[in-house]
Design a protein around this motif. Structure first.
Motif, PDB file in Angstrom:
ATOM      1  N   ARG A  27       0.663   4.047  -2.811  1.00 31.14           N
ATOM      2  CA  ARG A  27       0.386   5.448  -2.444  1.00 31.14           C
ATOM      3  C   ARG A  27       1.413   6.378  -3.068  1.00 31.14           C
ATOM      4  O   ARG A  27       1.065   7.440  -3.601  1.00 31.14           O
ATOM      5  CB  ARG A  27       0.389   5.597  -0.922  1.00 31.14           C
ATOM      6  CG  ARG A  27       0.261   7.038  -0.429  1.00 31.14           C
ATOM      7  CD  ARG A  27       0.165   7.097   1.081  1.00 31.14           C
ATOM      8  NE  ARG A  27       0.203   8.459   1.545  1.00 31.14           N
ATOM      9  CZ  ARG A  27       1.304   9.106   1.916  1.00 31.14           C
ATOM     10  NH1 ARG A  27       2.477   8.467   1.865  1.00 31.14           N
ATOM     11  NH2 ARG A  27       1.252  10.350   2.342  1.00 31.14           N
ATOM     12  N   LEU A  31      -6.265   6.046   0.805  1.00 32.92           N
ATOM     13  CA  LEU A  31      -5.674   5.648  -0.475  1.00 32.92           C
ATOM     14  C   LEU A  31      -6.713   5.105  -1.442  1.00 32.92           C
ATOM     15  O   LEU A  31      -6.812   5.557  -2.593  1.00 32.92           O
ATOM     16  CB  LEU A  31      -4.572   4.612  -0.229  1.00 32.92           C
ATOM     17  CG  LEU A  31      -3.956   3.972  -1.475  1.00 32.92           C
ATOM     18  CD1 LEU A  31      -3.279   5.022  -2.334  1.00 32.92           C
ATOM     19  CD2 LEU A  31      -2.968   2.875  -1.081  1.00 32.92           C
ATOM     20  N   LEU A  37      -4.635  12.789  -0.163  1.00 29.96           N
ATOM     21  CA  LEU A  37      -3.830  11.574  -0.028  1.00 29.96           C
ATOM     22  C   LEU A  37      -2.539  11.842   0.740  1.00 29.96           C
ATOM     23  O   LEU A  37      -2.067  10.988   1.493  1.00 29.96           O
ATOM     24  CB  LEU A  37      -3.505  11.011  -1.413  1.00 29.96           C
ATOM     25  CG  LEU A  37      -2.703   9.703  -1.450  1.00 29.96           C
ATOM     26  CD1 LEU A  37      -3.434   8.604  -0.693  1.00 29.96           C
ATOM     27  CD2 LEU A  37      -2.429   9.270  -2.874  1.00 29.96           C
ATOM     28  N   PRO A  93      -3.029   9.242   4.622  1.00 26.95           N
ATOM     29  CA  PRO A  93      -2.632   8.044   3.858  1.00 26.95           C
ATOM     30  C   PRO A  93      -3.679   6.942   3.868  1.00 26.95           C
ATOM     31  O   PRO A  93      -3.739   6.146   2.937  1.00 26.95           O
ATOM     32  CB  PRO A  93      -1.350   7.586   4.574  1.00 26.95           C
ATOM     33  CG  PRO A  93      -0.838   8.796   5.281  1.00 26.95           C
ATOM     34  CD  PRO A  93      -2.049   9.585   5.666  1.00 26.95           C
ATOM     35  N   SER A 131       0.827  -1.208   0.000  1.00 28.37           N
ATOM     36  CA  SER A 131       0.000   0.000   0.000  1.00 28.37           C
ATOM     37  C   SER A 131       0.861   1.258   0.000  1.00 28.37           C
ATOM     38  O   SER A 131       0.505   2.263  -0.626  1.00 28.37           O
ATOM     39  CB  SER A 131      -0.929  -0.002   1.215  1.00 28.37           C
ATOM     40  OG  SER A 131      -1.817  -1.096   1.175  1.00 28.37           O
ATOM     41  N   THR A 161      -3.651   0.036 -10.057  1.00 24.80           N
ATOM     42  CA  THR A 161      -4.405   0.351  -8.835  1.00 24.80           C
ATOM     43  C   THR A 161      -5.607  -0.543  -8.575  1.00 24.80           C
ATOM     44  O   THR A 161      -5.974  -0.750  -7.419  1.00 24.80           O
ATOM     45  CB  THR A 161      -4.885   1.808  -8.895  1.00 24.80           C
ATOM     46  OG1 THR A 161      -5.673   2.010 -10.088  1.00 24.80           O
ATOM     47  CG2 THR A 161      -3.717   2.761  -8.898  1.00 24.80           C
TER      48      THR A 161
END
Length: 433
Positions: free
Chosen positions: A13, A69, A62, A66, A9, A124
């Motif tokens: 990100r 996401l 973002l 965090p 992740s 994604t």
């Protein structure tokens, strides 16, 4: 407060942050160029700056949060599709309805943006949604343009027309095929990863079972043969035993050791066999029975307070020296309101009580009174063994005490063993119910 992300992740990100930054820069440049042009369509004056503003908002969100996401990814995909699909449909419909306007001269450069969008989706989106979403985006973006070229083939002879045809036809089709291949490969990787996790879980489970078996074996040996051997050694040192009695007690010790060995091997053989019928499930096996040090087995399916009473009654009948001087026995085992007690927990608690009673019978010189209580108080269940013997001798912590602390930790409670000011020892285990 920032959320703790896993490495995958975190990498995703960072990639999304870079894409949003590049999107803001690119749309800002496009906005400036369109503003400097003398004759610019109103859609070109609205679309790029609006795209830049929304991308900047998502970038800030973002960066500051965090944990958002996946939400930012979904919103980025939605806005990208809208800002790419809307110009394509608008200019295609306008070229269809007007004979003076051609699509190749008025369509903005959306082919590169479309390819970038599909690549962004590849990175994604989850495999379960990726292929369907990619096909829908291809239909939404390329559908009106390719349809227009079918009815207006003369525009294909221009360089712009050929570029659009190749970009929205073979190139995007090839990308969809690659996405399908990516899905299959990712599914295979996830399957291998799941198998590896399952394998590791089995190893951990086997280690846990092996550790519990070792602890139970130690407790059975400690509460049975070792207690008999310690008393025999003491009597031999004080010369309070005849040769005949010495041989009898050696035979008894031999029987106890063999019985412990049989119980352990029976347990191993039982655990390796699969249950094939309902009768096997209902019959008592070594998995739901506990063998005490004096040789008797008790059924662990009984309520805990009944099990504790059985352990108390059977243990005090053992031929331990200090039990002979006890005149007063106070015992009370109240039922426990904890339905989550497993057979393993019951087994550990019964073995703990047996060891605590054996310690009284072995070490509590001069004991005349013993109190054994099991009661629920203030959300805790308290299991206590107290005597009025000679008290604790100074020395290092024994293995039994270490096992008691480990048991208390597994139960989420505490254990204490200490001398009483008026004489004797109190041994107490309590945990929340």
């Amino acid at each position: 407060m920032s959320a703790i992300l896993d490495p995958q992740s975190t990498l995703k990100r960072q990639m999304v942050l870079v894409v949003l930054i590049l999107t803001v820069v690119g749309t800002t440049i496009a906005t400036i160029i369109h503003r400097l042009q003398l004759h610019t369509h109103p859609l070109h004056l609205i679309n790029p700056p609006l795209f830049a503003i929304t991308s900047l908002i998502l970038l800030i969100r973002l960066y500051t949060k965090p944990e958002s996401l996946q939400q930012v990814i979904n919103l980025s995909l939605f806005q990208s599709v809208m800002f790419v699909v809307m110009p394509g449909w608008f200019h295609s419909l306008k070229a269809f309805t007007s004979s003076n306007i051609t699509l190749v001269d008025n369509l903005p450069p959306t082919s590169s943006v479309s390819l970038m969008l599909m690549t962004f989706m590849l990175i994604t989106l989850r495999p379960q949604r990726l292929l369907k979403a990619t096909i829908l985006v291809w239909i939404g973006v390329a559908g009106p343009i390719l349809t227009y070229f079918i009815f207006n083939p003369e525009e294909l002879y221009s360089l712009r027309g050929l570029d659009l045809l190749i970009s929205f036809g073979p190139v995007m089709g090839t990308q969809i095929a690659l996405i399908f291949l990516h899905n299959r490969l990712q599914s295979m990787v996830e399957s291998l990863y799941a198998e590896r996790l399952q394998y590791y879980a089995q190893i951990i489970e086997r280690q846990s079972i092996r550790q519990k078996a070792l602890e139970q074996a130690f407790t059975q040996i400690h509460n049975g043969p070792l207690q008999t051997l310690a008393l025999l050694q003491r009597d031999v040192q004080t010369e309070q035993i005849s040769q005949t009695e010495f041989l009898q007690r050696l035979n008894s010790l031999n029987s106890e050791i063999r019985a412990v060995g049989h119980s352990l091997t029976d347990k191993d053989s039982t655990s390796s066999k699969s249950v094939s019928s309902l009768e096997t499930l209902e019959s008592p096996t070594s998995e739901n029975c506990l063998r005490l040090g004096e040789g008797t087995s008790i059924d662990l399916n009984l309520p805990l307070h009944n099990l504790l009473h059985e352990v108390y009654s059977l243990t005090l009948k053992r031929n331990l020296t200090c039990f002979h001087t006890i005149r007063v026995k106070v015992r009370n085992f109240a039922p426990i309101t904890q339905p989550s007690l497993t057979l393993e927990m019951k087994r550990d608690l019964c073995l703990w009580l047996e060891e605590a009673l054996c310690n009284v019978g072995k070490h509590a010189r001069g004991v005349t009174r013993i109190v054994i209580m099991g009661e629920e108080r203030e959300g805790n269940y308290i299991l206590k063994v107290q005597d009025n013997g000679c008290g604790l001798k100074p020395g290092r912590e024994q293995q039994g005490t270490k096992h008691s602390h480990l048991l208390a930790k597994r139960l989420g409670g505490k254990f204490r063993r200490e001398s009483v000011p008026k004489g004797g020892v109190i041994c107490e285990l309590f945990w929340k119910v």
